[in-house]
Design an enzyme around this catalytic site. Structure first.
Site, PDB file in Angstrom:
ATOM      1  N   LEU A 134     -51.380  61.349   0.526  1.00 17.99           N
ATOM      2  CA  LEU A 134     -52.424  62.031   1.288  1.00 17.99           C
ATOM      3  C   LEU A 134     -52.323  63.528   1.053  1.00 17.99           C
ATOM      4  O   LEU A 134     -51.227  64.090   1.037  1.00 17.99           O
ATOM      5  CB  LEU A 134     -52.254  61.677   2.772  1.00 17.99           C
ATOM      6  CG  LEU A 134     -53.165  62.270   3.821  1.00 17.99           C
ATOM      7  CD1 LEU A 134     -53.379  61.260   4.962  1.00 17.99           C
ATOM      8  CD2 LEU A 134     -52.575  63.556   4.404  1.00 17.99           C
ATOM      9  N   SER A 135     -53.459  64.197   0.840  1.00 16.03           N
ATOM     10  CA  SER A 135     -53.517  65.639   0.648  1.00 16.03           C
ATOM     11  C   SER A 135     -52.753  66.020  -0.626  1.00 16.03           C
ATOM     12  O   SER A 135     -53.067  65.515  -1.705  1.00 16.03           O
ATOM     13  CB  SER A 135     -52.977  66.353   1.889  1.00 16.03           C
ATOM     14  OG  SER A 135     -53.197  67.750   1.817  1.00 16.03           O
ATOM     15  N   ASN A 136     -51.729  66.854  -0.534  1.00 11.80           N
ATOM     16  CA  ASN A 136     -50.935  67.134  -1.726  1.00 11.80           C
ATOM     17  C   ASN A 136     -50.286  65.869  -2.258  1.00 11.80           C
ATOM     18  O   ASN A 136     -50.108  65.712  -3.474  1.00 11.80           O
ATOM     19  CB  ASN A 136     -49.862  68.179  -1.418  1.00 11.80           C
ATOM     20  CG  ASN A 136     -50.418  69.589  -1.367  1.00 11.80           C
ATOM     21  OD1 ASN A 136     -51.569  69.826  -1.705  1.00 11.80           O
ATOM     22  ND2 ASN A 136     -49.598  70.533  -0.942  1.00 11.80           N
ATOM     23  N   GLY A 169     -51.683  62.969  -2.139  1.00 13.42           N
ATOM     24  CA  GLY A 169     -52.756  62.304  -2.870  1.00 13.42           C
ATOM     25  C   GLY A 169     -52.924  62.878  -4.258  1.00 13.42           C
ATOM     26  O   GLY A 169     -53.114  62.151  -5.233  1.00 13.42           O
TER      27      GLY A 169
END
Length: 582
Positions: A243-245, A247
């Site tokens: 998720l986010s970084n 991801g």
């Protein structure tokens, strides 16, 4: 494992009874409650630190509030007994280690072997993705391998020469292997943070971190179940999610996976950069830090959460407008004209109104400056005491003023800190002046590192280019799940260019652009903010379910429009109808 993998001593711990892998015995109610205490605040035990690190990671990622629906509409936190295997690892040529951890549940499904590999969100520590990868994988009998991807909260205090050892406790340099130990730091250099100060530009290696964690996971399964060894990618399905970084890291891993280790990838709101397409986070982040405070004085932000205080535009927004005009960056002479001009500049570079509205939260929290200051240091491979633009990390004492770190706060850094200050008693210092708009000099300096032509600007852009994702192999199932209202990593700059690139290259990713979802599920507990949005984590679990059905049972991949029925939560409690997941 690869011949290039280097792992240190493996620490093995057992978690059963009043402790477990998923919540350290806290359960859903405990995770949502106040932070777990330490019996001795200045000397917490490894078990206490682990419990609080898991709790902090859950709180930072998931909406555990009473209206959020976690545990009733989606998600669960069952007790999962098992073992953990943890070590420091190194990549070839890296100057600093990173942390890897594998959770092996007692009910690991040996008939359908599964390993979920993940990377921490943001710059968080090793448990940073437990609310996604752990919550989905562990109850299903999968082992879960984590990497902090060269970030994390193993802060080193140059004033007392201590860092974080493998078990999370603090130790003096030279007495134990530390998560991060800068070379010959000055005693007045402040706090050394691995992401900003390692000298390794870890983001360029995030994909390799993920693949190395997968190899570590398979090796630890060999150790956990020697009678069924070897565990390999040929006999164990390896699914990557983040998720986010995190991801972005698993999408980098998809492109770096020359050994075909991965069976599938699910990336939520990924910070992914495609060379020549989209925009890098440092580009639009420094732009937002400079222009958004002024743009938010425009009438378009009336009624937007975080953009107003008691319905009134804060003075700081108009002050930023005046400062930009004084520096020749805005031509308009009136406050409203300046706000409109700043907003037009953002529109011209691709910002959409729904992303800008949610980006108000990151602006009011000064998140853009905090993150891009750390990234600039990483891209330029700067050490502690040498951050660009005059920045540094400093501590606050027990009275809340600059001074030596409070020993109680320092002892808890590994559990409480988010990997990029400010937070947990560490502040971002420097890059300011004594004007009415004190953060402007640092923001201008950071922006000029992207737009400038001097040596540092050229080197920084080269550092960013090194983070570009490579094309995944043909046939690899790739899910990209992103909130349409994401104001921190807008889809227009990240997921959408990435998906277009894959499709133009003959790949067939599944793309769920989720209406009314934004970047921070944890922010949904704020009044008014949660009323307008839905949690993205629910769609991450659904995508993982569908990927598993595909790789384990051969079912067809779903269509992009699976989240089309989503609608805002409103003032009440989340219901299944809000999610609209088919």
């Amino acid at each position: 494992m690869s011949a290039s993998d280097v792992f240190g001593e493996v620490r093995v711990t057992t978690h059963r009874g009043t402790d477990d892998l998923l919540s350290a015995g806290l359960g859903l109610r405990g995770l949502a409650g106040t932070l777990a205490p330490f019996a001795e605040p200045t000397a917490p035990t490894p078990a206490e630190l682990r419990r609080r690190a898991i709790q902090s990671s859950w709180k930072g990622i998931a909406d555990l509030g009473p209206k959020g629906g976690f545990g009733s509409v989606y998600g669960a936190v069952p007790a999962v007994p098992g073992r953990e295997y943890q070590a420091f690892a190194r990549l070839p040529a890296a100057s600093s280690p990173h942390r890897v951890l594998v959770q092996v549940p007692d009910d690991f499904d040996r008939t359908r072997r599964c390993l979920v590999v993940t990377a921490s969100s943001g710059s968080r520590g090793i448990y940073g993705a437990i609310a996604l990868a752990g919550a989905w994988g562990l109850p299903r009998g999968c082992a879960v391998a984590y990497t902090d991807k060269g970030t994390g909260s193993g802060y080193f205090d140059t004033a007392d020469g201590t860092g974080v050892s493998l078990d999370g406790t603090r130790a003096k340099a030279g007495t134990a292997e530390l998560e991060f130990e800068p070379k010959h730091p000055a005693v007045d250099a402040g706090i050394a943070v691995k992401h900003a100060h390692s000298g390794d530009n870890p983001e360029a290696d995030w994909g390799r971190h993920v693949l190395q964690a997968a190899r570590f996971g398979l090796a630890m399964l060999d150790r956990a179940f020697p009678e069924q060894a070897p565990f390999t990618a040929a006999n164990t399905r390896v699914i990557a999610t983040g998720l986010s970084n995190g991801g972005g890291a698993v999408l980098q891993a998809a492109g770096d996976d020359s050994d075909d280790m991965l069976a599938g990838v699910v990336a939520l709101e990924p910070n992914v950069y495609v060379a020549g397409q989209g925009r890098s986070f440092f580009d639009y982040g420094t732009e937002a830090a400079l222009l958004l405070p002024c743009a938010m004085a425009a009438p378009a932000f009336d009624g937007v959460p975080f953009a107003r205080v008691a319905g009134v535009s804060p003075p700081g927004w108009a002050l930023r407008c005046a400062s930009l005009h004084a520096h020749g960056r805005l031509a308009s002479a009136t406050p409203q004209g300046q706000a409109s001009e700043a907003l037009e500049k953002l529109h011209a570079t691709g910002w959409k109104d729904n992303a800008l509205a949610v980006a108000a939260s990151s602006t009011s929290l000064d998140l853009w400056r905090a993150v891009t200051a750390a990234y600039a240091s990483a891209y330029l491979r700067r050490g502690v005491g040498a951050m660009p633009c005059g920045f540094s990390y400093r501590t606050l004492n027990a009275a809340g003023v600059p001074g030596p770190a409070d020993p109680r706060v320092r002892a808890a850094w590994w559990a409480d800190a988010g990997g990029i200050p400010p937070g947990a008693g560490v502040v971002l210092a420097g890059g300011t002046d004594l004007s009415l708009d004190p953060t402007l000099p640092g923001n201008i300096c950071l922006r000029d590192l992207w737009t400038g032509v001097d040596g540092d600007a050229v080197a920084l852009r080269a550092g960013v280019e090194a983070t570009a994702a490579a094309l995944p192999r043909e046939g690899l199932p790739v899910f990209v799940v992103h909130g349409a209202d994401d104001g921190l990593i807008p889809t227009a700059f990240s997921s959408e260019p990435y998906v277009r690139w894959l499709r133009a290259s003959g790949r067939a990713p599944v793309f769920w652009k989720v209406p009314y979802a934004q970047h921070f599920d944890a922010f949904l507990a704020f009044p008014d903010f949660g009323d307008r949005h839905v949690p993205l984590l629910a769609f991450g679990y659904a995508a993982l379910d569908r990927l598993w059905e595909h790789v384990a049972k051969g079912r067809a991949l779903p269509e992009d429009a699976a989240a089309a029925g989503t609608k805002p939560r409103g003032a009440g409690t989340l219901t299944p109808a809000n999610l609209g997941i088919d």
